[in-house]
Design a protein around this motif. Structure first.
Motif, short mmCIF file in Angstrom:
data_model
loop_
_atom_site.label_atom_id
_atom_site.label_comp_id
_atom_site.label_asym_id
_atom_site.label_seq_id
_atom_site.Cartn_x
_atom_site.Cartn_y
_atom_site.Cartn_z
N THR A 251 35.40 50.20 78.77
CA THR A 251 34.39 50.97 79.50
C THR A 251 33.69 51.99 78.61
O THR A 251 34.20 52.40 77.58
CB THR A 251 35.01 51.75 80.69
N ARG A 252 32.54 52.39 79.09
CA ARG A 252 31.75 53.38 78.35
C ARG A 252 32.47 54.72 78.31
O ARG A 252 32.48 55.41 77.29
CB ARG A 252 30.39 53.56 79.02
N GLU A 253 33.05 55.11 79.45
CA GLU A 253 33.76 56.40 79.50
C GLU A 253 34.86 56.47 78.45
O GLU A 253 34.99 57.47 77.75
CB GLU A 253 34.40 56.61 80.88
N LEU A 254 35.63 55.41 78.37
CA LEU A 254 36.74 55.41 77.43
C LEU A 254 36.20 55.50 76.01
O LEU A 254 36.74 56.22 75.17
CB LEU A 254 37.60 54.15 77.62
N ALA A 255 35.12 54.77 75.74
CA ALA A 255 34.52 54.81 74.40
C ALA A 255 34.10 56.24 74.06
O ALA A 255 34.35 56.73 72.95
CB ALA A 255 33.31 53.87 74.33
N MET B 287 26.35 56.61 90.79
CA MET B 287 25.71 57.68 90.05
C MET B 287 25.28 57.17 88.68
O MET B 287 25.90 56.28 88.11
CB MET B 287 26.68 58.86 89.87
N HIS B 288 24.19 57.73 88.17
CA HIS B 288 23.73 57.33 86.84
C HIS B 288 24.75 57.75 85.79
O HIS B 288 25.47 58.72 85.96
CB HIS B 288 22.37 57.95 86.53
N GLN B 289 24.72 57.00 84.70
CA GLN B 289 25.67 57.27 83.63
C GLN B 289 25.62 58.74 83.21
O GLN B 289 26.66 59.38 83.02
CB GLN B 289 25.36 56.37 82.42
N GLY B 290 24.40 59.25 83.08
CA GLY B 290 24.25 60.64 82.64
C GLY B 290 24.92 61.61 83.60
O GLY B 290 25.62 62.54 83.18
N MET C 286 22.50 52.93 76.84
CA MET C 286 21.97 53.96 75.95
C MET C 286 20.63 53.46 75.39
O MET C 286 20.52 52.30 75.03
CB MET C 286 22.97 54.22 74.82
N PRO C 287 19.62 54.33 75.29
CA PRO C 287 18.32 53.88 74.80
C PRO C 287 18.42 53.31 73.38
O PRO C 287 19.11 53.89 72.53
CB PRO C 287 17.46 55.15 74.81
N TYR C 288 17.71 52.23 73.11
CA TYR C 288 17.81 51.58 71.80
C TYR C 288 17.36 52.50 70.65
O TYR C 288 18.04 52.53 69.62
CB TYR C 288 17.03 50.28 71.78
N PRO C 289 16.24 53.20 70.77
CA PRO C 289 15.82 54.03 69.63
C PRO C 289 16.91 55.01 69.22
O PRO C 289 17.16 55.21 68.04
CB PRO C 289 14.60 54.79 70.17
N LYS C 290 17.58 55.58 70.20
CA LYS C 290 18.63 56.54 69.90
C LYS C 290 19.78 55.85 69.15
O LYS C 290 20.35 56.40 68.21
CB LYS C 290 19.13 57.15 71.20
N LEU D 242 32.65 52.87 64.38
CA LEU D 242 31.93 52.52 65.60
C LEU D 242 32.93 52.42 66.74
O LEU D 242 33.98 51.79 66.58
CB LEU D 242 31.21 51.17 65.46
N VAL D 243 32.61 53.06 67.85
CA VAL D 243 33.41 52.90 69.06
C VAL D 243 32.47 52.24 70.07
O VAL D 243 31.43 52.81 70.39
CB VAL D 243 33.91 54.25 69.59
N ALA D 244 32.82 51.05 70.54
CA ALA D 244 31.82 50.28 71.28
C ALA D 244 32.40 49.54 72.47
O ALA D 244 33.59 49.22 72.51
CB ALA D 244 31.16 49.28 70.34
N THR D 245 31.53 49.31 73.45
CA THR D 245 31.84 48.33 74.49
C THR D 245 31.27 46.98 74.00
O THR D 245 30.26 46.95 73.30
CB THR D 245 31.21 48.73 75.84
N PRO D 246 31.92 45.88 74.38
CA PRO D 246 31.60 44.59 73.75
C PRO D 246 30.14 44.14 73.90
O PRO D 246 29.55 43.65 72.92
CB PRO D 246 32.54 43.61 74.45
N GLY D 247 29.57 44.28 75.07
CA GLY D 247 28.24 43.71 75.32
C GLY D 247 27.19 44.23 74.36
O GLY D 247 26.50 43.46 73.68
N ARG D 248 27.03 45.52 74.32
CA ARG D 248 25.98 46.10 73.49
C ARG D 248 26.25 45.87 72.00
O ARG D 248 25.33 45.69 71.21
CB ARG D 248 25.83 47.59 73.78
#
Length: 533
Positions: free
Chosen positions: A103-107, A300-303, A133-137, A149-155
């Motif tokens: 999950t994103r939270e864990l990452a 709720m939104h991720q943010g 997360m926005p691509y440019p960022k 890198l700490v990542a979730t698999p999809g992205r």
DNA sequence: AAAAAAC
């Protein structure tokens, strides 16, 4: 046993001390030396056992010792070329370490823990690569060519396929909560990512279980791994005092909740609800009552979710009202209380929920508010955890229907005081009625599934110290199961399939309530109008 | 009637 003794770099030992840890947890004590020695690891331990540090500290140790200046050169040469006005193609990031999480939270938690450990090692940077997360960022982050890198698999796969990440320099691969990643259907993604990394890598896999599918994958992707199985007190939740409170209806439940949240030992609490809507409503209500509450759920939104968790960590939110989004992974050591406003759907989730308290070696209190009709769900949880959960009654909040009274269970409980918790290897509780009794033969925990004969069962051992009911034998008023025996299930009918058999004519009087099919009801059996849905 | 993971 200290962190120095495990062979860690001085700056890491210092950072760990500054984070408030003096002693390695059992997982850390075993994993860190083995990982420093370069071994692959298969670790079965649950959240709360300090596993982030168990892989991150030895990994940082390795990276700190390695020549990391070279890793910087690609980014530097690109920078100087740009300064000279040359057009530079984006050079793929070449991480030395990759951590995959479900999950994103864990990452995000792993990344922020890493930042804590690396305050004195500014050359080593960790970056989260997450969906949403926005691509440019993210391109900016990758352009810094971070070591970790700490990542979730999809992205991550997304970036790999567009050539933004090159794993040829990868030295360390960590799969965190591998069992959950497989549960969530990430197996193909993981295989693909692993296949893109060098065979020379060091691999560490963490999982609640190491058998079945996880075990197969674990063996495929590791070389001569050291297996570490930790059954720490935190894993068995021995530092968490568990209680059940019976309630008559929603208003009783709400009043009791408010009372429990005023516990003087309460620092922060998580209140779990069955629905997102309830999470919102109860958070609102508690705020009005002055509790500094916030809701957390998947709508709720991720943010907004991140902000809520941050204010929880900073102590600005004292009561988090959440659905099962928060059941796993959330690690806030100051959570003293978990309240199950609704019981979870699956016993397994109960275990994850109560694990939100009693973190980092502290003690915690987990309270379930249970309607009388949900007694069976408590049983399922007890069967799953192989522990009885004592029933508790708060003075002034006694349920109308006499629930098993176990006075004194709660008196004087403070966080930091786990004396009510079961001791290692102990099946019963140090309470009147339990302490002086040997476990019943074929006791609850290991009893074979009962055949449902439609009659009320003999007294639960939990009630045993009450002696026989005064009116034993007389039909109890308001107890449908006593009104008339149900027909036995046909032979071979699946247990727990909800089979009731034909109800004898007139067996149930009209309760005056609409049938469930006509009106959805909460778990309390309290009727709600459609307008609320 | 939960949740989560890529766009």
């Amino acid at each position: 046993m200290s962190f120095e003794a495990l062979g860690l770099h001085a700056s890491l030992v210092k950072a760990v001390a500054e984070a408030g840890y003096t002693q390695p947890t059992p997982v850390q004590a075993q994993a860190i030396p083995a990982a420093i020695a370069g071994r692959d690891l298969l670790v079965s331990s649950q959240t709360g056992s300090g596993k982030t540090a168990a892989f991150m500290l030895p990994a940082l140790n390795k990276l700190a010792n390695a020549e990391i200046v070279q890793a910087r050169t690609t980014a530097q040469s690109a920078q100087s070329a740009r300064a000279k006005g040359e057009r530079v193609r984006f050079t793929a990031a070449q991480p030395k370490m990759l951590v995959l999480t479900p999950t994103r939270e864990l990452a995000l938690q792993v990344t922020s823990a890493t930042e804590q450990y690396t305050t004195d090692m500014r050359r080593i940077r960790a970056v989260s690569i997450l969906g949403g997360m926005p691509y440019p960022k993210q391109m900016q982050l990758l352009a810094k060519n971070p070591e970790i890198l700490v990542a979730t698999p999809g992205r991550l796969i997304d970036h790999m396929e567009s050539g933004k990440i090159d794993f040829s320099e990868l030295e360390i691969l960590v799969l965190d909560e591998a069992d959950r990643m497989l549960d969530m259907g990430f197996i193909d993604d993981i295989e693909k990512i692993v296949a893109a990394t060098p065979a020379s890598r060091q691999t560490m896999l963490f999982s609640a279980t190491l058998d079945g599918v996880v075990g197969n994958m674990a063996r495929r992707i590791t070389k001569d791994p050291q297996t570490i199985q930790i059954m720490s007190a935190a894993n068995r939740h021995e530092n968490i005092t568990q209680r059940v409170h019976f309630v008559d209806d929603l208003s009783h439940k709400n009043r009791l909740l408010d009372h429990l949240l005023r516990d003087e030992g309460l620092d922060q609490a998580v209140v779990f609800t069955a629905t997102k809507r309830d999470a919102d409503m109860i958070a609102d209500r508690l705020n009005i009552a002055g509790f500094a509450a916030a809701a957390l759920h998947g709508d709720m939104h991720q943010g907004a979710r991140n902000r809520t968790l941050d204010s929880m960590r900073r102590g600005q939110v004292r009561v988090l009202v959440a659905t099962d989004v928060a059941a796993r992974g959330i690690d806030v050591p100051t959570i003293t209380h978990v309240v199950n406003y609704d019981l979870p759907k699956f016993p397994e989730d109960y275990v994850h929920r109560i694990g939100r308290t009693g973190r980092a070696g502290r003690n915690g209190l987990a309270i379930s508010l249970v309607n009388h009709a949900e007694g069976m769900n408590v049983k399922r949880i007890e069967r799953f955890t192989k522990q009885l959960i004592p029933v508790d009654v708060v003075e002034g909040f006694e349920p109308k229907r006499s629930a098993p009274a176990r006075t004194g269970a709660r008196a004087g409980w403070k966080p930091g005081d786990g004396r009510n918790a079961a001791k290692p290897g102990q099946r019963s509780f140090a309470k009147p009625g339990y302490a002086d009794r040997a476990p019943r033969e074929g006791g609850f925990a290991d009893r074979a599934p009962r055949q449902d004969n439609g009659f009320a069962r003999p007294a639960d051992s939990r009630y045993a110290d009450r002696g026989p009911r005064e009116n034993a034998g007389a039909p109890r008023e308001g107890f449908r199961r006593d009104a008339a025996p149900r027909a036995a299930a046909p032979a071979g009918a699946p247990r727990d399939a909800g089979h009731r058999g034909p109800r004898p004519e007139g067996a149930r009087r009209d309760s005056g309530f609409a049938k469930p099919s006509a009106h959805p009801r909460s778990a309390d059996g309290t009727r709600r109008s459609f307008g609320e849905y």
